[in-house]
Enzyme design. Structure first.
Site, PDB file in Angstrom:
ATOM      1  N   LYS A 163       0.687  -1.302   0.077  1.00  0.00           N
ATOM      2  CA  LYS A 163       0.093  -0.035  -0.028  1.00  0.00           C
ATOM      3  C   LYS A 163       0.773   1.245   0.183  1.00  0.00           C
ATOM      4  O   LYS A 163       1.681   1.567   0.929  1.00  0.00           O
ATOM      5  CB  LYS A 163      -0.968   0.091   1.131  1.00  0.00           C
ATOM      6  CG  LYS A 163      -1.829   0.932   1.206  1.00  0.00           C
ATOM      7  CD  LYS A 163      -2.764   1.018   2.367  1.00  0.00           C
ATOM      8  CE  LYS A 163      -3.957   2.215   2.230  1.00  0.00           C
ATOM      9  NZ  LYS A 163      -3.701   3.630   2.177  1.00  0.00           N
ATOM     10  N   GLU A 171       2.510   1.840   5.030  1.00  0.00           N
ATOM     11  CA  GLU A 171       1.125   1.804   5.108  1.00  0.00           C
ATOM     12  C   GLU A 171       0.317   0.566   5.338  1.00  0.00           C
ATOM     13  O   GLU A 171      -0.567   0.570   5.912  1.00  0.00           O
ATOM     14  CB  GLU A 171       0.787   2.520   3.832  1.00  0.00           C
ATOM     15  CG  GLU A 171       1.062   4.034   3.624  1.00  0.00           C
ATOM     16  CD  GLU A 171      -0.008   4.822   4.304  1.00  0.00           C
ATOM     17  OE1 GLU A 171      -1.329   4.968   3.838  1.00  0.00           O
ATOM     18  OE2 GLU A 171       0.351   5.405   5.436  1.00  0.00           O
ATOM     19  N   GLY A 187       6.994 -17.039  14.380  1.00  0.00           N
ATOM     20  CA  GLY A 187       7.601 -17.210  13.336  1.00  0.00           C
ATOM     21  C   GLY A 187       6.660 -17.218  12.022  1.00  0.00           C
ATOM     22  O   GLY A 187       5.825 -16.439  12.017  1.00  0.00           O
TER      23      GLY A 187
END
Length: 806
Positions: A226, A361, A674
C-alpha cells in the site's frame, strides 16, 4: 577544488551561453544530471549537487551498465547549480568549445556519508535519473597527479536490478529534455516532441479497496504494497501525457516532473492506473506534499493497465492485465521514475509485519481473476498498518456541538529534552470517556502553553498541565511530526509532571531483576517496537510464572544476540564461563558416553541470568532432567512453504488436531512467533525416545501420504514447494522446540504464544502477539490436556491408518 573560482576564471560570459549565476539549492533532495559533450573528444559530464555546487567528472567513454566495465571519470572544476540543465553551443575558441546535450536528468542519493566518501576517494551512490538508475561507485585512482593536477576516478556500476541492461551510450542519442540531436542543438533548432500517436483514452472511475483486518487467501489473491501517495491514472496518446487524480482532476502541471519519462513509454496509447509518490529515496505523504511544492522529485508506481493501443483491457482478469503491464514496462530503465508495484505472492503475514515495522502503510490484496471495476468492492482489500503510542495531553479544543465537553485533545511527546507537539486527536471517545477526561482536565488548567506549537494549529486551545497520558492509535507521523488519523484508545496513566531526576548513584546504575544485575540495560535489542535489554528482562520477569511450568528443569538451547538484532547471533547449548549461577548446569552424556554440560533453569532468576548473557530465545528439550530417557511431549511443527498463506497453516493445524484425536490423543496449539504453528501432545513418561520418534514420523507420513498436495514429511526444500512440512524431527533426544512465551529474534519481537483451538481460526499470522499482548493473555483459554500414553490402541490405530492410507 571546492567553490566556483576555477569555473568563473575559465569562461567569458559575454561570449559563452553557459550560466554564470550560482543557482538555488534543492529543497528536497540532491539533483543530478549528465551532459553529453561533443568537444575535442566526445565525453559525458557527470554532475552531482553537493554543498551548493555541482561536483563534476568527465566520463570519457560514457557510463556502462556492466559492473565489469570501469569507465575513466576525470574530476573537473565544480560547476554552478544553474548548469544542471544547460544545453547549447559553446563557441569555438572558448573553454570547452562544442555542443552540450542534456543527456540525463534526475536526483542522486548517497548510500554512504558523501563527505567521507569524497575525502576517502570512494563515493557510493544511487541515481534516480530518467535514463541512469541504480547504484554506482566512484573510486579515485591511486598514484601521483599529473602536472595539470588531473584527478582520475573510475565510474563503476554496482550489480543490481538496473545492471546488465541495454548499453545507454548506444541507446540514447537525443536530449532528455528537448529531444534534440547534436545537430539540432548546434543549429539551435527546436525538435518537435514526439508524443504517442494513438487516441488518448479518457479517465475512468477507479477501482477502490475495502478496508479489512485480515489478509486474503493466497490461493485467490496476491498482495501489493500500500503506497503513501496520490492515486493517479495516466493517459498516453495524441498530445502530451495527462495525469488525472482519483476524482478525475487534471494534475499534469503538478506532476510535470514525470512527463519526460512518460513520453518514453513504448506504445501508441495507454491508460495506466497507479500512484504518484515522492521519488529519489524520499518517503511519506508529508514528503510528497513538499515535493509537489518543489516540483519534484516524483516516481510513478503503476499497478494496472486499463487500455493499450486502442484495446480495452478492463474485462480481463487482473493476472492478464498485469502481464500486459509488465510487457509494456520491460524496455524502461529499472528502478527509474516509472516502476511497477511489487507483488507479494503467497503468504503475506511476515511481509506485512516487516512493512509495518518499517513504518509502511500496509498492503492491498487483489483478486487475481477479477476484472477491473470502478468503485469500491471486495475484489480489492485494504489491510492497513496501525501504530500506537503514549502521549501527554497538553490541552483541549472547545467543541461547537452541544453537550460535548471538547472537540479534540492537544498532544505532545515526551522527549529527553522536553515536550514536542504532535497534533490533536478528536475521535475514539464515548460520552463516559469524554466526561471523565473533562473532569480530570478541569483542575489542571494553565494560561501558558507547556509546549511550543504553531499558533495557527493551536488557536483556541485551553492549555493544561501535562499530567495526563493518552494511549493513541494512529496511521503515521507526517514530515512535520504530526499524527495522522489519530484515534484515542484510553487514558493510559495519570503521572506527575516531569521533573529533573537526580543523578543515579553507583548502586542504581544497573537495573536488577530477580536478584540479577543487568549490564548495558539501555542496549537496543529490537528497533520497532523499541525494546532494550532492560525491557526484555522486564518482560521475562513478568512472563516467568507463565513459562516455568513448561520451561523449568529441561535442558535448554539459548539463542543469544549479545549486540541485538543487528549483531551476531548464535545458539548455545553448553554454558561457559561468566554465566550467572542462577542459570544452572547439568552434565548429560552423549551417544559416546562423554559428559557435556547443559543449561537449565528452575526459577525466574535463571531466566533473567540467561537474558543478562544476551539470550533472546529459549528452546527446550522434550524431556525433563530427572528422566532424560523418557520424553513428556510430542511436538509437530507445521512449517509452511514461503508461498503459502497463514490461512493454509491454520487449516492444517486444525486437520492435524483432528487426525490426532482419531488416534485417541488430545493436543494443544501454540503460535511459533515465526511462520508456523506447533501442535503439542503431552505424554506420560512411559515410552523412550525411539518409540516417540517413530510414532511422530508415522503420524507425519500418514497425514502427508493422505494429502500429498498439501503436506510433506520430508525436510527437503524442493519437496516443500507449495506444501506444509510436518516437522517431526523435534522428537528425538537432544532436539529442541521454542518454549511457550519465548520472545522470537524476529522483527517486531513477536512471542511464541499458546492459542486455544476456538481462537485459532480468528488469528491471521503466527507472529500475532507482542510481548505486551502475550502478558495480557497469559494462558487465556488454553488448557493443555493431561499427559497421555502411547498405548497399544494408539499405536495400532496409527498402523491401521498407515496400512490403509486413509
Amino acid at each position: 577544488m571546492a567553490g566556483l573560482g576555477a569555473y568563473l576564471d575559465k569562461r567569458d560570459f559575454g561570449a559563452t551561453p553557459e550560466p554564470s549565476a550560482d543557482g538555488t539549492p534543492s529543497r528536497l533532495g540532491l539533483r543530478y544530471s549528465m551532459q553529453n559533450h561533443d568537444a575535442t573528444r566526445l565525453h559525458w559530464d557527470l554532475r552531482l549537487e553537493w554543498d551548493g555546487v555541482l561536483l563534476s567528472w568527465a566520463v570519457t567513454r560514457g557510463p556502462s551498465l556492466d559492473p565489469a566495465e570501469k569507465r575513466l571519470a576525470v574530476r573537473t572544476e565544480d560547476h554552478p547549480l544553474s548548469y544542471l540543465t544547460f544545453e547549447g553551443q559553446i563557441p569555438k575558441g572558448h573553454y570547452g568549445a562544442g555542443t552540450v546535450m542534456l543527456w540525463d536528468l534526475g536526483w542522486w542519493q548517497p548510500l554512504d556519508p558523501a563527505a567521507r566518501g569524497l575525502a576517502k576517494g570512494h563515493l557510493k551512490f544511487r541515481l534516480h535519473g530518467q535514463r541512469m538508475t541504480g547504484d554506482w561507485n566512484l573510486i579515485r585512482m591511486k598514484g601521483k597527479a599529473s602536472e595539470a593536477k588531473r584527478e582520475n576516478w573510475l565510474l563503476v556500476k554496482i550489480d543490481d536490478e538496473a545492471a546488465h541492461q541495454r548499453d545507454p551510450v548506444a541507446l540514447y542519442k537525443t536530449s532528455v529534455s528537448s529531444r534534440r540531436s547534436f545537430a539540432a542543438i548546434k543549429a539551435d533548432k527546436p525538435a518537435a516532441l514526439k508524443d504517442h500517436p494513438g487516441t488518448r483514452p479518457r479517465h475512468q472511475p477507479v477501482q477502490l479497496a475495502t478496508l479489512t483486518e485480515d489478509l486474503a487467501d493466497a490461493a485467490t489473491h496476491w498482495h501489493e504494497l500500500k503506497l503513501d501517495g496520490y492515486r493517479a491514472q495516466v493517459a498516453l496518446g495524441a498530445g502530451a501525457p495527462r495525469i488525472f487524480t482519483r476524482a478525475g482532476h487534471d494534475w499534469t502541471d503538478r506532476f510535470a516532473d514525470l512527463l519526460p519519462a512518460l513520453r518514453g513509454v513504448p506504445c501508441k496509447s495507454a491508460l495506466l492506473d497507479g500512484e504518484v509518490v515522492a521519488g529519489a529515496g524520499l518517503q511519506g505523504f508529508g514528503t510528497l506534499q513538499e515535493a509537489i511544492k518543489a516540483g519534484g522529485p516524483f516516481r510513478y508506481v503503476a499497478f494496472d493497465l486499463l487500455h493499450r493501443d486502442g484495446q480495452d483491457l478492463t474485462a480481463l482478469p487482473l493476472a492478464a492485465r498485469r502481464k500486459a503491464l509488465e510487457r509494456l514496462f520491460r524496455p524502461l530503465p529499472p528502478m527509474g521514475a516509472l516502476t511497477l508495484s511489487p507483488i507479494i505472492h503467497g503468504a503475506a503475514d511476515e511481509a506485512l509485519a516487516m512493512i509495518c515495522g518499517a513504518g509502511g502503510e500496509g498492503v492491498i490484496a487483489k483478486r487475481t481473476d477479477a476484472p477491473y471495476r470502478g468503485g469500491r468492492s471486495r475484489d480489492w482489500l485494504k489491510i492497513k498498518c496501525r501504530r500506537q503510542g503514549e502521549f501527554r495531553i497538553v490541552g483541549w479544543q472547545k467543541s461547537t456541538s452541544r453537550g460535548r465537553p471538547f472537540a479534540s485533545l492537544a498532544l505532545a511527546k515526551q522527549r529527553d529534552d522536553g515536550l514536542v507537539y504532535v497534533g490533536k486527536v478528536g475521535t475514539g471517545f464515548d460520552d463516559e470517556t469524554m466526561a471523565d477526561l473533562a473532569r480530570r482536565m478541569a483542575p489542571l488548567a494553565r494560561k501558558t502553553p507547556p509546549v511550543d506549537a504553531p499558533r495557527r494549529e493551536v488557536a483556541g486551545v485551553t492549555w493544561i498541565e501535562p499530567e495526563l497520558v493518552a494511549k493513541v492509535d494512529y496511521a503515521e507521523t507526517t514530515a512535520q511530526g504530526r499524527l495522522r488519523h489519530a484515534v484515542f484508545l484510553d487514558l493510559r496513566s495519570v503521572t506527575p509532571r516531569p521533573r529533573q531526576a537526580p543523578p543515579p548513584s553507583a548502586e542504581q546504575d544497573r537495573p536488577n531483576f530477580a536478584g540479577i544485575s543487568i549490564s548495558s540495560g539501555n542496549r537496543v535489542i529490537f528497533d520497532k517496537p523499541r525494546l532494550t535489554k532492560e525491557g526484555l528482562a522486564e518482560y521475562y520477569l513478568a512472563a516467568a510464572p507463565l513459562m516455568l511450568p513448561h520451561l523449568a528443569n529441561r535442558p535448554l538451547s539459548l539463542l543469544r544476540l549479545p549486540e541485538g538484532m543487528t549483531g551476531e547471533r548464535f545458539f548455545q547449548k553448553h554454558p561457559g564461563k561468566g554465566f550467572p549461577d542462577a542459570l544452572k548446569v547439568q552434565d548429560i552424556e552423549d551417544a559416546e558416553g562423554a559428559a557435556t554440560p547443559y543449561a537449565y533453569v528452575t526459577d525466574a532468576a535463571g531466566i533473567i541470568g540467561a537474558v543478562q548473557m544476551g539470550t533472546v530465545e529459549f528452546h527446550i528439550w522434550g524431556a525433563r532432567r530427572d528422566r532424560l530417557d523418557r520424553p513428556d511431549r510430542v511436538v509437530f511443527d507445521l512449517d509452511p512453504d514461503e508461498g503459502l498463506s497463514f490461512a493454509a497453516t491454520r487449516r492444517a493445524a486444525l486437520d492435524l488436531r483432528d487426525r490426532l484425536a482419531d488416534l485417541g490423543l488430545a493436543s494443544w496449539a501454540m503460535l511459533s512467533g515465526g511462520k508456523g504453528i506447533h501442535i503439542i501432545v503431552p505424554l506420560r513418561r512411559t515410552a523412550g525416545w525411539d518409540t516417540v520418534k517413530l510414532f511422530s514420523k508415522g503420524v507425519a507420513m500418514w497425514v502427508a501420504g493422505s494429502q500429498p498436495e498439501r503436506f510433506t514429511a520430508e525436510m527437503s526444500k524442493a519437496k516443500r514447494k507449495g506444501r506444509i512440512f510436518i516437522d517431526w524431527l523435534r522428537n528425538e533426544r537432544g532436539a529442541t522446540a521454542i518454549a511457550p512465551f519465548s520472545v522470537r529474534a524476529r522483527p517486531g519481537a513477536p512471542v511464541a504464544c499458546p492459542i486455544s483451538w476456538d481462537e485459532l481460526p480468528r488469528i491471521r499470522k503466527a507472529s500475532a502477539f507482542s510481548t505486551r499482548q502475550a502478558l495480557a493473555r497469559g494462558w487465556a483459554d488454553v488448557v493443555p490436556p493431561p499427559p497421555q500414553g502411547l498405548t497399544a490402541p494408539v499405536i495400532e490405530a496409527l498402523d491401521r491408518a498407515l496400512s490403509s492410507g486413509s
